[in-house]
Design a protein around this motif. Sequence first.
Motif, PDB file in Angstrom:
ATOM      1  N   LEU A  28      62.038 -46.964  -3.086  1.00  0.00           N
ATOM      2  CA  LEU A  28      62.369 -47.462  -4.414  1.00  0.00           C
ATOM      3  C   LEU A  28      61.257 -48.418  -4.810  1.00  0.00           C
ATOM      4  O   LEU A  28      60.881 -49.293  -4.023  1.00  0.00           O
ATOM      5  CB  LEU A  28      63.695 -48.224  -4.387  1.00  0.00           C
ATOM      6  N   THR A  29      60.722 -48.293  -6.008  1.00  0.00           N
ATOM      7  CA  THR A  29      59.641 -49.160  -6.474  1.00  0.00           C
ATOM      8  C   THR A  29      60.180 -50.155  -7.488  1.00  0.00           C
ATOM      9  O   THR A  29      60.855 -49.768  -8.442  1.00  0.00           O
ATOM     10  CB  THR A  29      58.513 -48.330  -7.132  1.00  0.00           C
ATOM     11  N   PHE A  30      59.852 -51.427  -7.261  1.00  0.00           N
ATOM     12  CA  PHE A  30      60.211 -52.490  -8.187  1.00  0.00           C
ATOM     13  C   PHE A  30      58.934 -53.191  -8.616  1.00  0.00           C
ATOM     14  O   PHE A  30      58.148 -53.619  -7.765  1.00  0.00           O
ATOM     15  CB  PHE A  30      61.165 -53.499  -7.543  1.00  0.00           C
ATOM     16  N   HIS A  31      58.713 -53.302  -9.917  1.00  0.00           N
ATOM     17  CA  HIS A  31      57.560 -54.018 -10.459  1.00  0.00           C
ATOM     18  C   HIS A  31      57.986 -55.458 -10.700  1.00  0.00           C
ATOM     19  O   HIS A  31      58.958 -55.709 -11.409  1.00  0.00           O
ATOM     20  CB  HIS A  31      57.077 -53.359 -11.753  1.00  0.00           C
ATOM     21  N   VAL A  32      57.270 -56.391 -10.083  1.00  0.00           N
ATOM     22  CA  VAL A  32      57.606 -57.815 -10.194  1.00  0.00           C
ATOM     23  C   VAL A  32      56.437 -58.559 -10.826  1.00  0.00           C
ATOM     24  O   VAL A  32      55.293 -58.115 -10.750  1.00  0.00           O
ATOM     25  CB  VAL A  32      57.958 -58.412  -8.816  1.00  0.00           C
ATOM     26  N   ASP A  33      56.730 -59.696 -11.452  1.00  0.00           N
ATOM     27  CA  ASP A  33      55.656 -60.445 -12.102  1.00  0.00           C
ATOM     28  C   ASP A  33      54.805 -61.207 -11.094  1.00  0.00           C
ATOM     29  O   ASP A  33      53.644 -61.493 -11.359  1.00  0.00           O
ATOM     30  CB  ASP A  33      56.192 -61.371 -13.192  1.00  0.00           C
ATOM     31  N   ASP A  34      55.357 -61.557  -9.931  1.00  0.00           N
ATOM     32  CA  ASP A  34      54.612 -62.280  -8.902  1.00  0.00           C
ATOM     33  C   ASP A  34      55.182 -61.895  -7.546  1.00  0.00           C
ATOM     34  O   ASP A  34      56.349 -62.183  -7.244  1.00  0.00           O
ATOM     35  CB  ASP A  34      54.715 -63.788  -9.142  1.00  0.00           C
ATOM     36  N   LEU A  35      54.388 -61.257  -6.727  1.00  0.00           N
ATOM     37  CA  LEU A  35      54.806 -60.757  -5.425  1.00  0.00           C
ATOM     38  C   LEU A  35      55.145 -61.872  -4.441  1.00  0.00           C
ATOM     39  O   LEU A  35      56.087 -61.745  -3.649  1.00  0.00           O
ATOM     40  CB  LEU A  35      53.663 -59.899  -4.863  1.00  0.00           C
ATOM     41  N   ASP A  36      54.424 -62.974  -4.480  1.00  0.00           N
ATOM     42  CA  ASP A  36      54.538 -64.002  -3.441  1.00  0.00           C
ATOM     43  C   ASP A  36      55.950 -64.564  -3.253  1.00  0.00           C
ATOM     44  O   ASP A  36      56.439 -64.606  -2.119  1.00  0.00           O
ATOM     45  CB  ASP A  36      53.526 -65.120  -3.687  1.00  0.00           C
ATOM     46  N   PRO A  37      56.662 -64.997  -4.310  1.00  0.00           N
ATOM     47  CA  PRO A  37      57.998 -65.539  -4.059  1.00  0.00           C
ATOM     48  C   PRO A  37      58.994 -64.491  -3.561  1.00  0.00           C
ATOM     49  O   PRO A  37      59.892 -64.800  -2.789  1.00  0.00           O
ATOM     50  CB  PRO A  37      58.434 -66.124  -5.397  1.00  0.00           C
ATOM     51  N   VAL A  38      58.820 -63.241  -3.973  1.00  0.00           N
ATOM     52  CA  VAL A  38      59.721 -62.184  -3.513  1.00  0.00           C
ATOM     53  C   VAL A  38      59.490 -61.935  -2.031  1.00  0.00           C
ATOM     54  O   VAL A  38      60.436 -61.871  -1.236  1.00  0.00           O
ATOM     55  CB  VAL A  38      59.523 -60.880  -4.322  1.00  0.00           C
ATOM     56  N   VAL A  39      58.223 -61.833  -1.627  1.00  0.00           N
ATOM     57  CA  VAL A  39      57.892 -61.608  -0.223  1.00  0.00           C
ATOM     58  C   VAL A  39      58.408 -62.753   0.642  1.00  0.00           C
ATOM     59  O   VAL A  39      58.923 -62.539   1.740  1.00  0.00           O
ATOM     60  CB  VAL A  39      56.367 -61.404  -0.053  1.00  0.00           C
ATOM     61  N   ALA A  40      58.323 -63.975   0.145  1.00  0.00           N
ATOM     62  CA  ALA A  40      58.806 -65.129   0.899  1.00  0.00           C
ATOM     63  C   ALA A  40      60.305 -65.024   1.167  1.00  0.00           C
ATOM     64  O   ALA A  40      60.784 -65.475   2.210  1.00  0.00           O
ATOM     65  CB  ALA A  40      58.485 -66.416   0.148  1.00  0.00           C
ATOM     66  N   ALA A  41      61.054 -64.412   0.265  1.00  0.00           N
ATOM     67  CA  ALA A  41      62.504 -64.302   0.415  1.00  0.00           C
ATOM     68  C   ALA A  41      62.933 -63.076   1.222  1.00  0.00           C
ATOM     69  O   ALA A  41      64.054 -63.028   1.729  1.00  0.00           O
ATOM     70  CB  ALA A  41      63.157 -64.250  -0.963  1.00  0.00           C
ATOM     71  N   LEU A  42      62.048 -62.103   1.365  1.00  0.00           N
ATOM     72  CA  LEU A  42      62.438 -60.844   2.000  1.00  0.00           C
ATOM     73  C   LEU A  42      62.860 -60.996   3.457  1.00  0.00           C
ATOM     74  O   LEU A  42      63.913 -60.506   3.857  1.00  0.00           O
ATOM     75  CB  LEU A  42      61.306 -59.823   1.888  1.00  0.00           C
ATOM     76  N   SER A  43      62.062 -61.647   4.267  1.00  0.00           N
ATOM     77  CA  SER A  43      62.388 -61.789   5.690  1.00  0.00           C
ATOM     78  C   SER A  43      63.699 -62.530   5.883  1.00  0.00           C
ATOM     79  O   SER A  43      64.525 -62.150   6.710  1.00  0.00           O
ATOM     80  CB  SER A  43      61.268 -62.512   6.435  1.00  0.00           C
ATOM     81  N   ALA A  44      63.913 -63.590   5.124  1.00  0.00           N
ATOM     82  CA  ALA A  44      65.145 -64.370   5.235  1.00  0.00           C
ATOM     83  C   ALA A  44      66.358 -63.530   4.875  1.00  0.00           C
ATOM     84  O   ALA A  44      67.473 -63.804   5.337  1.00  0.00           O
ATOM     85  CB  ALA A  44      65.068 -65.600   4.334  1.00  0.00           C
ATOM     86  N   ALA A  45      66.156 -62.495   4.076  1.00  0.00           N
ATOM     87  CA  ALA A  45      67.261 -61.639   3.635  1.00  0.00           C
ATOM     88  C   ALA A  45      67.465 -60.431   4.544  1.00  0.00           C
ATOM     89  O   ALA A  45      68.272 -59.556   4.241  1.00  0.00           O
ATOM     90  CB  ALA A  45      67.013 -61.186   2.205  1.00  0.00           C
ATOM     91  N   GLY A  46      66.738 -60.358   5.646  1.00  0.00           N
ATOM     92  CA  GLY A  46      66.924 -59.262   6.589  1.00  0.00           C
ATOM     93  C   GLY A  46      65.994 -58.086   6.405  1.00  0.00           C
ATOM     94  O   GLY A  46      66.146 -57.072   7.081  1.00  0.00           O
ATOM     95  N   ALA A  47      65.013 -58.195   5.523  1.00  0.00           N
ATOM     96  CA  ALA A  47      64.036 -57.108   5.341  1.00  0.00           C
ATOM     97  C   ALA A  47      62.905 -57.282   6.346  1.00  0.00           C
ATOM     98  O   ALA A  47      62.705 -58.358   6.900  1.00  0.00           O
ATOM     99  CB  ALA A  47      63.489 -57.134   3.916  1.00  0.00           C
TER     100      ALA A  47
END
Length: 153
Positions: free
Chosen positions: A91-110
């Motif tokens: 699934l592709t999601f276009h985000v305005d800034d990758l950095d804050p999303v990536v920072a939250a991914l590991s904490a969310a189990g990704a």
Amino acid sequence: MVMALPFEVGVVVRDLELMERFYGDVIGCRVERRSRVPESVGGPAGLGGALTVVWLRVPSGGCVKLILPRSAPVPGPVTPWSPGRAGLSYLTFHVDDLDPVVAALSAAGARPLSDPFAVRAGGRRISFWADPEGNVVELVDGRGGRPEPGHSN
């Protein structure tokens, strides 16, 4: 043919609450509605019978449907994408800034699927992750501009 509504994709899940939190809190989707789908619809759809479905609105449009079969157990973890495999890849999601999303991914189990976590493609940064149940998610950083028509990144 003219499309009447934005595109929807269905993802069969084992843990509906976990996946709803992941796609809501990390990806930014919002719950649009919940529904119990009877066996008369879920069975012919090849989904094992009666279902619980949560429709998540993607901020940029479209919808992710999280589908939990009620009458048939969902098999164990899926193996994240393997090169050249047939079927849905990610699934592709276009985000305005990758950095804050990536920072939250590991904490969310990704978990990241590549090192480095982001690569450059078409002037944009992209990052591939497995969600908590192993489905692959591609994030495309919007700061590099819009994708060309017919290209996801």
